[in-house]
Design a protein around this motif. Structure first.
Motif, PDB file in Angstrom:
ATOM      1  N   ILE A  24      52.701  48.826   6.663  1.00  0.00           N
ATOM      2  CA  ILE A  24      52.234  47.768   7.565  1.00  0.00           C
ATOM      3  C   ILE A  24      51.884  48.303   8.955  1.00  0.00           C
ATOM      4  CG2 ILE A  24      54.462  47.025   8.516  1.00  0.00           C
ATOM      5  CD1 ILE A  24      51.569  44.764   7.273  1.00  0.00           C
ATOM      6  N   ILE A  81      55.293  42.620  11.359  1.00  0.00           N
ATOM      7  CA  ILE A  81      53.902  42.960  11.675  1.00  0.00           C
ATOM      8  C   ILE A  81      53.881  43.617  13.054  1.00  0.00           C
ATOM      9  CG2 ILE A  81      51.534  42.093  11.822  1.00  0.00           C
ATOM     10  CD1 ILE A  81      52.952  41.638   9.088  1.00  0.00           C
ATOM     11  N   LYS A 125      49.547  40.760  17.360  1.00  0.00           N
ATOM     12  CA  LYS A 125      49.986  41.296  16.075  1.00  0.00           C
ATOM     13  C   LYS A 125      48.760  41.779  15.310  1.00  0.00           C
ATOM     14  CE  LYS A 125      54.275  38.716  15.540  1.00  0.00           C
ATOM     15  NZ  LYS A 125      55.104  37.843  14.693  1.00  0.00           N
ATOM     16  N   MET A 153      47.316  44.220  11.757  1.00  0.00           N
ATOM     17  CA  MET A 153      47.617  44.853  10.481  1.00  0.00           C
ATOM     18  C   MET A 153      46.541  45.881  10.147  1.00  0.00           C
ATOM     19  SD  MET A 153      48.813  41.558   8.206  1.00  0.00           S
ATOM     20  CE  MET A 153      47.196  40.791   8.320  1.00  0.00           C
ATOM     21  N   ASN A 166      52.548  40.809   2.504  1.00  0.00           N
ATOM     22  CA  ASN A 166      53.750  40.868   3.327  1.00  0.00           C
ATOM     23  C   ASN A 166      54.100  39.446   3.750  1.00  0.00           C
ATOM     24  OD1 ASN A 166      55.642  41.118   5.450  1.00  0.00           O
ATOM     25  ND2 ASN A 166      54.807  43.073   6.114  1.00  0.00           N
ATOM     26  N   ARG A 173      53.499  38.046   7.385  1.00  0.00           N
ATOM     27  CA  ARG A 173      52.195  37.737   7.988  1.00  0.00           C
ATOM     28  C   ARG A 173      52.222  36.310   8.534  1.00  0.00           C
ATOM     29  NH1 ARG A 173      47.070  39.624   4.361  1.00  0.00           N
ATOM     30  NH2 ARG A 173      46.117  38.327   5.979  1.00  0.00           N
ATOM     31  N   CYS A 201      50.684  33.787   6.212  1.00  0.00           N
ATOM     32  CA  CYS A 201      51.241  33.750   4.859  1.00  0.00           C
ATOM     33  C   CYS A 201      52.089  32.489   4.684  1.00  0.00           C
ATOM     34  CB  CYS A 201      52.087  34.993   4.597  1.00  0.00           C
ATOM     35  SG  CYS A 201      52.818  35.047   2.957  1.00  0.00           S
TER      36      CYS A 201
END
Length: 587
Positions: free
Chosen positions: A144, A168, A179, A181, A189, A192, A195
């Motif tokens: 990550i 993250i 943040k 990625m 992940n 996130r 997510c």
């Protein structure tokens, strides 16, 4: 060491649960103390099973990852599992390995060497993997924060699927912290921000399992992924993630599986650790089996542990189990020796007023610096950084206390370090030798810890007189298992217990057994295996050095003390009795 006892008392949550649940008051108190405040959450905690696990497809990018791997399996594209050398990384790798093997994939795995490659993806290794024919890199428990490495992999024409569970990364772009990625083809992940997966605390192996679970479904395999939870449960305990929600279900199932294991490597490891006639619980995951798996990555290469978990050859399983056990014994010896060396240095170098320990001991094996830092932190209850001689420069690990955000404090001194990372309770760093003294000085100058902050704190759930204990209460408490982060072993307080005898046990006579007289005329035993010196100091302060020597000599006594304990079953000569696991005491 002086210690403060604090009683948990979440009245609102307790009252709410009392109105909604038909459970005993003790269970309700323990649930509310763990932040569980609804009927649904309590039911999941007490009765949750495999059917209550969340839908894998709620993980952002999981569908993308599944499609990439499904195509690779069907077209026999070369997949490389890119793991990590700790227990979670090893178990994640083994989980993906077993899953891809069952699906007939064309794959191999790679775990970086701790000393020569370091944590996570490595540019030179990516180039080698490409030359060896890799087409897809599938990470587990890492990736990550591998921005440059993923970029290189993409430039080389590789497809990258990241599975990870770490936070993250926050990057500073033109003074704005955001943040960010890596630009992989799929980033799976739960942490996130976009997510929707309802549980964010899976370990790396948990995320790997979710991917395999979805792949099995795509290929029409139903239910067989459950056997993979054996490895996932070990990783979940050893990576110290919250044992709540889905993690609790995973570990409960893993314990069920390992107590009837078909895994040849684990069978042999269980034998060599003399556990084959015992019921394996979460303690054995965290302090017996897990450390053996971890030892290979610390002292040699973690591939040895992966091979143990995936082998289908009995003779090979025996050899690998012996290797793991031998390495762990070596690691234990190194740890004891290193703790003694560092303690000696701390005693010499710690100045009055210092509240952050920074110690440089070049002879320590870098793989155990974190363990040593943790033990020193426990001894002094001060944030501790232990540095050793690295390949290119000193490097080490830090362990903190709740009141001190180690990552933030190190950030204030980032100009002194070549590299650092971590979170509030732990960190890793490397720096030039000439900057070590300056780092120690600046951390202590910036430190705002008060004398109150550095007093150790022990939290207890409720007062519970030892006279009330019976097998039914212990059976009720056992429903709270498995214990671990987020669901610590319950702690109960009892005042003025009367001790009639102290027996000093063990080779060094530093284990304690108390014979306790109860108000109902009966006696009960209490044991402690870790606080001999604390007991010695407290007893001498209360009654004098001569009285302690007398106690060691004859054992018989008559004094009262307060205790924090957990009741447990002791079985001897087929007879079961209740005894107290004493965590702390005061006069």
């Amino acid at each position: 060491m002086k210690e403060k006892w604090l009683l948990k008392n979440k009245k609102t949550e307790f009252q709410k649960l009392s109105n909604e649940l038909n459970e005993g008051k003790l269970t309700l108190r323990l649930l509310s103390n763990r932040g569980i405040d609804s009927k649904e959450a309590a039911s999941l905690f007490l009765y949750g099973d495999i059917n209550d696990m969340h839908d894998s497809y709620l993980l952002k990018d999981l569908e993308k990852g599944v499609e990439i791997l499904k195509d690779a399996i069907k077209n026999q594209k070369r997949i490389v599992i890119y793991g990590d050398y700790d227990c979670d990384g090893v178990c994640s790798t083994a989980t993906l390995y077993k899953g891809l093997k069952k699906l007939g994939a064309n794959f191999t795995y790679h775990i970086p060497n701790r000393e020569s490659e370091g944590y996570g993806m490595n540019k030179e290794r990516i180039r080698i993997l490409k030359e060896e024919g890799a087409e897809i890199i599938l990470t587990c428990d890492n990736g990550i924060s591998a921005f440059e490495e993923v970029e290189l992999a993409k430039e080389l024409g590789l497809t990258v699927v990241l599975t990870d569970h770490h936070d993250i990364p926050i990057v500073d772009e033109n003074g704005v912290k955001t943040k960010k990625m890596p630009k992989a083809d799929a980033v799976i992940n739960p942490k996130r921000e976009d997510c929707k997966y309802p549980f964010k605390s899976l370990c790396g192996a948990g995320v790997s399992f979710k991917l395999i679970q979805a792949l099995y479904k795509e290929f029409g395999i139903q239910g067989e992924e459950i056997e993979l939870l054996e490895c996932v449960g070990i990783a979940t305990v050893c990576d110290v993630v919250d044992l709540l929600d889905e993690n609790r279900i995973i570990v409960k199932k893993a314990l069920e599986l390992i107590n009837n294991t078909k895994n040849l490597g684990l069978k042999e490891l269980i034998k060599i650790k003399n556990l084959n006639d015992k019921e394996i619980n979460e303690y054995h995951f965290g302090f017996v089996i897990g450390p053996c798996i971890n030892a290979t990555g610390r002292l040699e290469i973690a591939d040895i542990s992966v091979e143990l978990l995936i082998t289908e050859n009995e003779d090979r399983a025996k050899k690998l189990a012996k290797k793991l056990n031998d390495l762990n014994i070596t690691r234990q010896d190194l740890t004891i020796e290193s703790i003694e060396k560092v303690t000696e240095k701390v005693e010499k170098e710690l100045k009055d007023g210092d509240k952050v320990i920074v110690v440089y001991e070049r002879t320590i094996h870098e793989s155990i610096a974190g363990i040593v830092a943790g033990r020193i932190r426990e001894r002094y209850n001060l944030p501790t950084i232990v540095l050793t001689k690295g390949k290119d420069m000193p490097k080490g690990s830090g362990r903190s206390i709740e009141e001190y955000n180690m990552f933030e404090e190190l950030s204030k001194c980032k100009n002194l370090m070549e590299k650092f990372g971590g979170h509030p309770m732990a960190a890793g760093l490397s720096l030039k030798e000439e900057n070590i003294v300056r780092l120690r000085k600046e951390l202590n100058m910036n430190c705002e810890l008060t004398e109150e902050d550095i007093i150790p704190k022990t939290h207890l759930d409720t007062a519970l007189s030892v006279e009330y204990l019976d097998f039914e209460i212990i059976e009720e408490l056992e429903r709270m298992r498995p214990f671990g982060k987020g669901n610590g072993m319950p702690s109960f307080g009892a005042k003025n217990i009367n001790v009639k005898r102290v027996i000093f046990m063990g080779k060094e006579k530093n284990f304690l057994r108390f014979k306790i007289s109860m108000k109902n005329g009966k006696t009960i035993d209490g044991v402690n295996f870790t606080k001999f010196y604390d007991f010695k100091e407290a007893y001498e302060n209360a009654f004098g050095e001569e009285e302690f020597l007398k106690l060691q000599d004859i054992g018989y006594c008559d004094f009262n003390m307060d205790i924090i304990y957990y009741p447990e079953i002791n079985e001897f000569n087929n007879e079961k009795t209740i005894q107290l696991g004493i965590k702390s005491f005061r006069f």
